[in-house]
Design a protein around this motif. Structure first.
Motif, PDB file in Angstrom:
ATOM      1  N   CYS A  22      -3.242   1.973   4.009  1.00  0.00           N
ATOM      2  CA  CYS A  22      -2.199   2.650   4.883  1.00  0.00           C
ATOM      3  C   CYS A  22      -0.902   2.953   3.625  1.00  0.00           C
ATOM      4  O   CYS A  22      -0.502   4.020   3.793  1.00  0.00           O
ATOM      5  CB  CYS A  22      -1.655   2.008   5.913  1.00  0.00           C
ATOM      6  SG  CYS A  22      -2.928   1.977   7.283  1.00  0.00           S
ATOM      7  N   ALA A  23      -0.617   1.942   3.267  1.00  0.00           N
ATOM      8  CA  ALA A  23       0.508   2.084   2.064  1.00  0.00           C
ATOM      9  C   ALA A  23       0.227   3.210   1.010  1.00  0.00           C
ATOM     10  O   ALA A  23       0.837   3.696   0.434  1.00  0.00           O
ATOM     11  CB  ALA A  23       0.705   0.546   1.496  1.00  0.00           C
TER      12      ALA A  23
ATOM     13  N   GLN B  26       2.023   6.534   0.304  1.00  0.00           N
ATOM     14  CA  GLN B  26       2.669   6.887  -0.963  1.00  0.00           C
ATOM     15  C   GLN B  26       2.146   8.082  -1.563  1.00  0.00           C
ATOM     16  O   GLN B  26       2.736   9.031  -2.341  1.00  0.00           O
ATOM     17  CB  GLN B  26       2.314   5.752  -1.988  1.00  0.00           C
ATOM     18  CG  GLN B  26       2.692   5.814  -3.427  1.00  0.00           C
ATOM     19  CD  GLN B  26       4.058   5.735  -3.663  1.00  0.00           C
ATOM     20  OE1 GLN B  26       4.746   5.125  -2.952  1.00  0.00           O
ATOM     21  NE2 GLN B  26       4.649   6.108  -4.684  1.00  0.00           N
ATOM     22  N   GLU B  27       0.607   8.454  -1.198  1.00  0.00           N
ATOM     23  CA  GLU B  27       0.224   9.600  -1.918  1.00  0.00           C
ATOM     24  C   GLU B  27       0.493  10.843  -0.935  1.00  0.00           C
ATOM     25  O   GLU B  27       0.710  11.932  -1.782  1.00  0.00           O
ATOM     26  CB  GLU B  27      -1.285   9.427  -1.865  1.00  0.00           C
ATOM     27  CG  GLU B  27      -1.861   8.271  -3.039  1.00  0.00           C
ATOM     28  CD  GLU B  27      -1.605   8.725  -4.386  1.00  0.00           C
ATOM     29  OE1 GLU B  27      -1.942   9.865  -4.586  1.00  0.00           O
ATOM     30  OE2 GLU B  27      -1.427   7.965  -5.146  1.00  0.00           O
TER      31      GLU B  27
ATOM     32  N   ALA C  33       5.697  -2.111  -1.631  1.00  0.00           N
ATOM     33  CA  ALA C  33       6.719  -2.228  -0.875  1.00  0.00           C
ATOM     34  C   ALA C  33       6.392  -1.504   0.317  1.00  0.00           C
ATOM     35  O   ALA C  33       7.313  -1.890   1.297  1.00  0.00           O
ATOM     36  CB  ALA C  33       7.920  -1.638  -1.883  1.00  0.00           C
ATOM     37  N   ARG C  34       5.431  -0.708   0.528  1.00  0.00           N
ATOM     38  CA  ARG C  34       5.156  -0.078   1.874  1.00  0.00           C
ATOM     39  C   ARG C  34       4.354  -0.861   2.837  1.00  0.00           C
ATOM     40  O   ARG C  34       4.103  -0.571   4.093  1.00  0.00           O
ATOM     41  CB  ARG C  34       4.591   1.164   1.655  1.00  0.00           C
ATOM     42  CG  ARG C  34       5.488   2.118   0.881  1.00  0.00           C
ATOM     43  CD  ARG C  34       5.027   3.395   0.547  1.00  0.00           C
ATOM     44  NE  ARG C  34       5.698   4.233  -0.393  1.00  0.00           N
ATOM     45  CZ  ARG C  34       6.311   5.048  -0.256  1.00  0.00           C
ATOM     46  NH1 ARG C  34       6.863   5.300   1.115  1.00  0.00           N
ATOM     47  NH2 ARG C  34       7.014   5.875  -0.991  1.00  0.00           N
ATOM     48  N   VAL C  35       3.558  -1.928   2.238  1.00  0.00           N
ATOM     49  CA  VAL C  35       2.809  -2.758   3.118  1.00  0.00           C
ATOM     50  C   VAL C  35       3.104  -3.405   4.442  1.00  0.00           C
ATOM     51  O   VAL C  35       2.549  -3.165   5.257  1.00  0.00           O
ATOM     52  CB  VAL C  35       1.912  -3.759   2.166  1.00  0.00           C
ATOM     53  CG1 VAL C  35       1.120  -4.677   2.874  1.00  0.00           C
ATOM     54  CG2 VAL C  35       0.997  -3.127   1.076  1.00  0.00           C
ATOM     55  N   GLU C  36       4.388  -3.898   4.376  1.00  0.00           N
ATOM     56  CA  GLU C  36       4.672  -4.715   5.469  1.00  0.00           C
ATOM     57  C   GLU C  36       4.935  -3.915   6.879  1.00  0.00           C
ATOM     58  O   GLU C  36       4.447  -4.381   7.887  1.00  0.00           O
ATOM     59  CB  GLU C  36       6.181  -5.380   5.351  1.00  0.00           C
ATOM     60  CG  GLU C  36       6.749  -6.293   6.232  1.00  0.00           C
ATOM     61  CD  GLU C  36       5.704  -7.606   6.238  1.00  0.00           C
ATOM     62  OE1 GLU C  36       5.570  -8.114   7.179  1.00  0.00           O
ATOM     63  OE2 GLU C  36       5.233  -7.953   5.118  1.00  0.00           O
ATOM     64  N   LYS C  37       5.204  -2.575   6.799  1.00  0.00           N
ATOM     65  CA  LYS C  37       5.128  -1.761   7.863  1.00  0.00           C
ATOM     66  C   LYS C  37       4.048  -1.608   8.669  1.00  0.00           C
ATOM     67  O   LYS C  37       3.753  -1.052   9.568  1.00  0.00           O
ATOM     68  CB  LYS C  37       6.176  -0.712   7.686  1.00  0.00           C
ATOM     69  CG  LYS C  37       5.042   0.537   6.778  1.00  0.00           C
ATOM     70  CD  LYS C  37       5.818   1.798   6.732  1.00  0.00           C
ATOM     71  CE  LYS C  37       7.139   1.938   5.871  1.00  0.00           C
ATOM     72  NZ  LYS C  37       7.747   3.016   5.562  1.00  0.00           N
TER      73      LYS C  37
END
Length: 146
Positions: free
Chosen positions: A25-26, A30-31, A140-144
């Motif tokens: 998902c991250a 990002q993409e 950095a986007r993984v947590e959400k």
């Protein structure tokens, strides 16, 4: 289709492929920022990877050659990369979230194998090495998505 629907598709596909859903998902965020219609032509990719295939006759048309040098859909998978994995459908179908999830996860599995299962190296391979900050930006986007 809502972003929540697309997240559910990516998470389910990633689980099926034995990947971490939150990482996949991250990558999508990002993409493509969850825009399934996102496409981008990569002229340097075309010249390096696709033009020789067109010249040799392995790729039969200019349209197909151009499509192979476009990154498609949620995962922004390169047409050539998914063709190498066996994708035989029309390239535009990579803008379908379910199709993008399947081929994006398959391609990331390959990158992970090439990286010796090292996640940060696999993310760098996914990005093609053009942005050394890319692995950290994705992570950095993984947590959400947990």
């Amino acid at each position: 289709m809502t972003q929540a629907d697309m997240i559910a598709i990516v998470k389910a596909t990633a689980s099926d492929e034995k990947l971490f859903p939150e990482i996949m998902c991250a990558i999508v965020e990002q993409e493509s920022s969850w825009n399934p219609w996102s496409i981008r032509y990569e002229p340097a990719f075309y010249e390096h990877y696709v033009a020789p295939l067109l010249k040799s006759g392995e790729v039969k048309s200019q349209t197909e050659a151009t499509a192979r040098a476009i990154s498609w859909g949620l995962f922004q998978t390169m047409g050539q990369s998914v063709r190498e994995l066996g994708f035989a459908g029309p390239m535009a179908s990579l803008c379908d979230p379910a199709t993008s999830a399947i081929w994006g996860c398959k391609l990331f599995t390959v990158k992970l194998g090439h990286a010796g299962e090292d996640l940060e190296k696999a993310l760098a391979l996914w990005n093609g090495g053009g942005n050394p900050l890319y692995p950290g930006q994705v992570l950095a986007r993984v947590e959400k998505y947990k």
